[in-house]
Enzyme design. Structure first.
Site, short mmCIF file in Angstrom:
data_model
loop_
_atom_site.label_atom_id
_atom_site.label_comp_id
_atom_site.label_asym_id
_atom_site.label_seq_id
_atom_site.Cartn_x
_atom_site.Cartn_y
_atom_site.Cartn_z
N LYS A 278 0.93 -1.10 -0.01
CA LYS A 278 -0.01 -0.06 -0.07
C LYS A 278 0.94 1.28 -0.16
O LYS A 278 1.74 1.36 0.88
CB LYS A 278 -0.99 0.09 1.08
CG LYS A 278 -2.31 0.58 0.87
CD LYS A 278 -3.30 0.49 2.20
CE LYS A 278 -4.68 1.01 1.90
NZ LYS A 278 -5.47 0.64 3.01
N GLU A 362 -19.17 -4.64 11.16
CA GLU A 362 -19.84 -3.84 11.91
C GLU A 362 -21.06 -4.72 12.66
O GLU A 362 -21.07 -4.39 13.69
CB GLU A 362 -20.70 -2.53 11.24
CG GLU A 362 -19.50 -1.52 10.64
CD GLU A 362 -18.82 -2.05 9.52
OE1 GLU A 362 -17.97 -1.22 8.73
OE2 GLU A 362 -19.33 -3.09 8.78
N ARG A 390 -25.16 -0.70 8.69
CA ARG A 390 -24.78 -2.17 8.41
C ARG A 390 -25.21 -2.90 9.59
O ARG A 390 -25.12 -4.20 9.50
CB ARG A 390 -23.46 -2.44 7.93
CG ARG A 390 -22.91 -1.47 6.99
CD ARG A 390 -21.57 -1.91 6.55
NE ARG A 390 -21.69 -2.69 5.47
CZ ARG A 390 -20.72 -3.21 4.76
NH1 ARG A 390 -19.46 -3.04 5.29
NH2 ARG A 390 -20.79 -4.23 3.84
#
Length: 601
Positions: A278, A362, A390
């Site tokens: 990344k 979540e 969610r």
């Protein structure tokens, strides 16, 4: 120079390998330049440049479908599919979305703002192609962070049974927004099967060159499952029905193109595990990928220190919950891969044994919090408003039904600017108000944030939510710290009362000079009974709500006030397009002139 307005997937295919590598270098420089000016997701896109170039070297969009999870890693895809000339308008009003957007381009197969949904969407597209007899491959690109969400395994479980082709690319960079954690991160770090496939191909090539060798090859083919089982014990993805390839160097174009061409010819579910870095190619982002995951405008340069600004709500919450955690060892803090973005890093550093990063899960976080609460702990779940949606079922069924005390620290509440419709926090108030026994606060100042958080922890029963925007904390004239409401009086006896909360309250203060009183709500649900008494003293009541007009506080109040009061309300209708927050407030009618006109002042 290869990167210009003429760049297309066809042009990418025609380039020799050396020139494709040069194109990747140009794309990286371009990404750093644009994202530093406009803001956006930098580290994740720098890490997927070779991946996207390799995909467009092998596949043909829009016939072949790319489904991104999460979609913020699709910038290179956008650049290569006809949007280079407009890319300077990334995350700008009427410009290029920061996420895949089918209405923006036929090359974007599916919207992707929330995580762990790509395999299910890709499977749906693949099945539809089969049913309609249409040709085309479906490729899902998902980060390892997405694999911390349970939804992706529901998709994999069903996709493994597909009678046809679906390719899932697991982009393993060891990061989501916080560092990937849990058993999955350990599992991915242990998978090393590339040697098996290389050895298999070498043996096949050698044996295939002689008559005797071909006979031996048949025997080897009969025993390959045994050999493979020894080299790849209990591979989760193989067990789910996928042919597994990897790990593959995600920055080696030649290797990526070879694997994609191989997989493209297989008419079965395949999973390619690639390893990337990344922030690849930009040292500050490589060294601190979490910080450069999503950046504001003019922050990509490491040469300049960011200007000092007033404290943001996220940091203020983080410091306060860490302070309270030092006073009460029952307090536990939970996040869903958002440790730094939600300010949880302060608590995590001081009390690591009571800090839990559950990954992009979540729903699990909410039920996990309910389990903690059932044992008399004080769980606090820090979550973005858009992602709180969610776990609605878990909050309703696993927590509220038993009146368990859970505190939700809802970040990015209200309009959130350039991240666009998938990330606006405009539905949390209406959703939470549906859950019995839930209290919702919208503090404006640091003092109110502290009061509301403490009240939620120690006085309220059931679920209590403290919501705040993505913004710095600024005070209000005549500010009074409390947890129910504040009434600001204009000169003389006003006939009109303006009711609001959050950011529109600052603008509403300007209406005091036009003869209206202003009531700023802090407790949004349940609406304080005293507010009904105040409302009854006015002829006209106008409610401005930086939230959904349907199911919000304004609509709830309309059902309770006396019909003799002339009542008007303005909330947010539907989804708000990309723009900066100030412009979005204007589009929604929350600027001073629009509020004045709507109130009839």
């Amino acid at each position: 120079m290869y990167l210009n307005s003429e760049i297309t997937p066809e042009r990418v295919k025609s380039l020799p390998l050396e020139e494709k590598n040069a194109l990747c270098a140009e794309i990286r420089s371009f990404l750093i330049s644009v994202v530093s000016r406009n803001g956006g997701h930098l580290a994740s896109n720098l890490g997927t440049v070779e991946l996207i170039v390799a995909l467009h070297s092998v596949y043909d969009t829009p016939r072949d479908k790319f489904v991104f999870d999460v979609g913020h890693q699709a910038y290179t895809h956008k650049i290569l599919t006809g949007r280079f000339s407009d890319f300077d308008k990334l995350r700008r009003e009427n410009g290029i979305s920061g996420f895949p957007k089918p209405s923006e381009s036929e090359h974007d197969a599916f919207i992707g703002g929330h995580s762990s949904v790509s395999v299910s969407a890709g499977l749906g597209i693949a099945v539809a192609n089969n049913l309609k007899g249409e040709e085309g491959n479906v490729v899902v690109i998902a980060g390892d962070g997405s694999f911390t969400g349970g939804g992706i395994y529901e998709g994999l479980n069903n996709a493994g049974k597909l009678q046809g082709g679906l390719t899932v690319i697991l982009n393993d960079n060891g990061m989501c927004i916080s560092k990937s954690s849990g058993a999955l991160a350990s599992y991915l770090s242990q998978i090393r099967t590339k040697g098996y496939y290389e050895a298999k191909n070498r043996v096949k090539n050698i044996l295939g060159n002689s008559f005797i060798g071909k006979g031996v090859s048949d025997v080897v083919g009969g025993t390959k499952r045994v050999v493979k089982s020894a080299l790849i014990p209990n591979n989760l993805f193989e067990n789910l029905g996928f042919k597994y390839f990897g790990p593959v160097d995600g920055h080696n174009l030649e290797e990526l193109i070879y694997i994609f061409e191989l997989v493209k010819g297989l008419n079965k579910p395949c999973l390619i595990h690639i390893k990337t870095k990344k922030g690849k190619g930009y040292v500050p982002a490589e060294e601190n990928a979490g910080h450069y995951h999503g950046i504001g405008a003019k922050r990509a340069s490491a040469a300049k220190s960011p200007e000092k600004t007033p404290e943001a709500y996220s940091d203020a919450f983080g410091k306060e919950i860490a302070r309270l955690g030092g006073l009460d060892n029952r307090i536990c803090l939970i996040t869903a891969a958002m440790k730094y973005a939600t300010g949880c890093n302060y608590f995590a550093k001081q009390f690591p044994e009571r800090f839990f990063d559950v990954g992009i899960a979540e729903a699990h976080a909410a039920t996990f919090a309910a389990g903690l609460a059932a044992q008399n702990m004080l769980p606090v779940f820090a979550v973005y408003s858009t992602f709180m949606q969610r776990c609605f079922d878990q909050l309703l069924h696993d927590a509220a039904i038993e009146n368990l005390r859970i505190v939700l620290a809802i970040d990015r509440a209200g309009l959130s600017g350039e991240d666009g419709p998938t990330h606006q926090g405009t539905f949390d108030v209406g959703l939470l108000s549906l859950i019995p026994g839930t209290t919702v606060y919208a503090p404006y100042s640091l003092a109110e944030l502290r009061l509301c958080l403490e009240k939620a922890l120690y006085e309220d029963d059931g679920i209590a939510a403290v919501r705040y925007p993505r913004a710095v904390i600024r005070g209000l004239p005549g500010e009074k710290a409390c947890t129910n409401y504040v009434l600001y009086k204009s000169e003389g006896r006003a006939k009109t009362l303006i009711i609001t909360y959050g950011r529109p309250a600052k603008t509403a203060q300007k209406l005091l000079k036009h003869g209206a009183d202003v009531l700023r709500l802090i407790q949004l649900n349940p609406i304080p009974k005293e507010v009904l008494e105040v409302v009854g003293c006015y002829e006209n009541v106008v409610f401005f709500e930086e939230g959904s007009a349907k199911g919000g506080v304004a609509e709830q109040l309309s059902l309770k006030i006396n019909s003799a009061v002339n009542y008007k309300m303005r909330g947010i209708e539907g989804f708000v397009p990309v723009a900066d927050v100030e412009r979005q407030m204007q589009l929604c009618g929350f600027d001073a002139q629009s509020m004045k006109d709507f109130a009839g002042l």
